[in-house]
Design an enzyme around this catalytic site. Structure first.
Site, mmCIF file in Angstrom:
data_model
loop_
_atom_site.group_PDB
_atom_site.id
_atom_site.type_symbol
_atom_site.label_atom_id
_atom_site.label_comp_id
_atom_site.label_asym_id
_atom_site.label_seq_id
_atom_site.Cartn_x
_atom_site.Cartn_y
_atom_site.Cartn_z
ATOM 1 N N SER A 20 -4.111 -5.305 -6.551
ATOM 2 C CA SER A 20 -3.082 -5.411 -5.494
ATOM 3 C C SER A 20 -1.593 -4.960 -5.961
ATOM 4 O O SER A 20 -1.454 -3.787 -6.572
ATOM 5 C CB SER A 20 -3.070 -6.766 -4.850
ATOM 6 O OG SER A 20 -2.117 -6.620 -3.791
ATOM 7 N N GLU A 79 -9.581 -2.210 4.207
ATOM 8 C CA GLU A 79 -8.287 -2.734 3.919
ATOM 9 C C GLU A 79 -6.922 -2.060 4.636
ATOM 10 O O GLU A 79 -7.115 -0.823 4.746
ATOM 11 C CB GLU A 79 -8.112 -2.613 2.218
ATOM 12 C CG GLU A 79 -8.834 -3.390 1.605
ATOM 13 C CD GLU A 79 -8.672 -3.539 0.175
ATOM 14 O OE1 GLU A 79 -7.436 -3.766 -0.192
ATOM 15 O OE2 GLU A 79 -9.343 -3.292 -0.846
ATOM 16 N N HIS A 92 -10.088 -7.278 0.587
ATOM 17 C CA HIS A 92 -9.102 -6.977 -0.439
ATOM 18 C C HIS A 92 -9.284 -7.627 -1.953
ATOM 19 O O HIS A 92 -9.447 -8.795 -1.804
ATOM 20 C CB HIS A 92 -7.492 -7.310 0.077
ATOM 21 C CG HIS A 92 -6.271 -6.979 -0.902
ATOM 22 N ND1 HIS A 92 -5.900 -5.720 -1.260
ATOM 23 C CD2 HIS A 92 -5.774 -7.919 -1.632
ATOM 24 C CE1 HIS A 92 -4.992 -5.863 -1.826
ATOM 25 N NE2 HIS A 92 -4.786 -7.322 -2.257
#
Length: 297
Positions: free
Chosen positions: A146, A240, A270
């Site tokens: 991320s 996503e 995610h």
């Protein structure tokens, strides 16, 4: 897709809806995550976990039994630059080490909005400098998920621009590479993404940037010159909202002549790797990363 993954998607979607209704503050989110830390399983017996000072940055070194003494993965945690602790990912960092047969160094970069850009980047560079003084850079790899995936790529830019030896490889899991928020998948996958709420991203980006240009390549690596970066593996889920942050970053790396592989996993949430204890897709993805890293370290 496994039954367990389908159940996980459902659970994440319900949690997302609840959070949308609640609109909890960052302080509340941090307090809740602090309580969750106690529930995260500890590494298996024989794993050495050591708190250290890595060049002025708080860090944790994780060494599983199968780790080679000359290899290390520097792990950049996710959390939108505003969340994240070693305890929250202690069931994951040892799995990275087992897959790569390497030591893992988790580090606590300073968090936004209290410490905005470029604080996280400065801490990442400091941690790497410390690590490179103890391991051959050719035996070091970066891995981030991320925001941590974006930070890992931004750190490569900074190291290259400063003339420092780069690590041997990078793995970016569901990376956030564009804080200008221009990816088409932000809207195209807004309903399909079972975990991330696109409405949260502008405030999180502002909190990290604190007025800095969202197209600054040290904050948004999508806008940088990727030439000279090491071999990179990118994983992202097809549903996503950050899918296009990953695919466009892969295109940029490829255009710059870099060795890059991207895998878009159908319907994965995610950073599904973090759920490796629960879903087989997480374990398979980590095994794939382990193979990639072992071939390059």
């Amino acid at each position: 897709m496994s039954v367990r993954a389908e159940i996980l998607r459902l659970g994440l979607r319900l949690a997302k809806r609840w959070h949308i209704r609640q609109r909890v503050s960052l302080a509340t989110a941090r307090r809740r995550l602090k309580r969750i830390e106690t529930l995260v399983p500890r590494p298996p017996a024989g794993t050495q976990t050591t708190a250290i000072d890595a060049g002025g940055v708080n860090a944790v070194r994780v060494a599983v039994r199968q780790a080679r003494s000359d290899r290390c993965v520097l792990y950049f945690h996710g959390g939108a630059y505003a969340l994240g602790t070693a305890k929250l990912v202690r069931d994951f960092t040892w799995r990275i080490g087992a897959a790569a047969r390497a030591h893992v160094l988790y580090f606590d970069y300073r968090l936004a909005p209290e410490h905005p850009f470029p604080a996280a980047l400065e801490d990442a560079v400091a941690a790497y400098r410390w690590l490179a003084g103890r391991f051959d850079p050719r035996r070091i790899a970066f891995m981030g998920d991320s925001a941590g995936g974006g930070l890992a790529l931004a750190t490569l830019y900074k190291l290259r621009d400063e003339g420092l030896a780069l690590p041997a490889a990078t793995v970016a899991v569901s990376p956030w590479t564009d804080l200008a928020l221009t990816g088409p998948s932000l809207q195209a996958n807004a309903a399909a993404d079972p975990m991330l709420d696109v409405a949260n991203l502008p405030a999180l980006a502002r909190g990290y940037l604190a007025g800095a240009d969202p197209r600054n390549h040290y904050a948004s690596p999508l806008y940088g010159d990727a030439s000279g970066l090491p071999p990179t593996l990118i994983h992202v889920g097809s549903d996503e909202i950050l899918r296009d942050d990953a695919t466009r970053m892969a295109e940029k790396l490829k255009a710059a002549g870099c060795d890059v592989e991207i895998e878009v996993w159908p319907r994965m949430p995610h950073a599904w790797h973090l759920y490796a204890r629960i879903i087989p897709e997480g374990r398979r993805a980590l095994a794939r990363i382990g193979t990639f890293l072992q071939q390059r370290l």
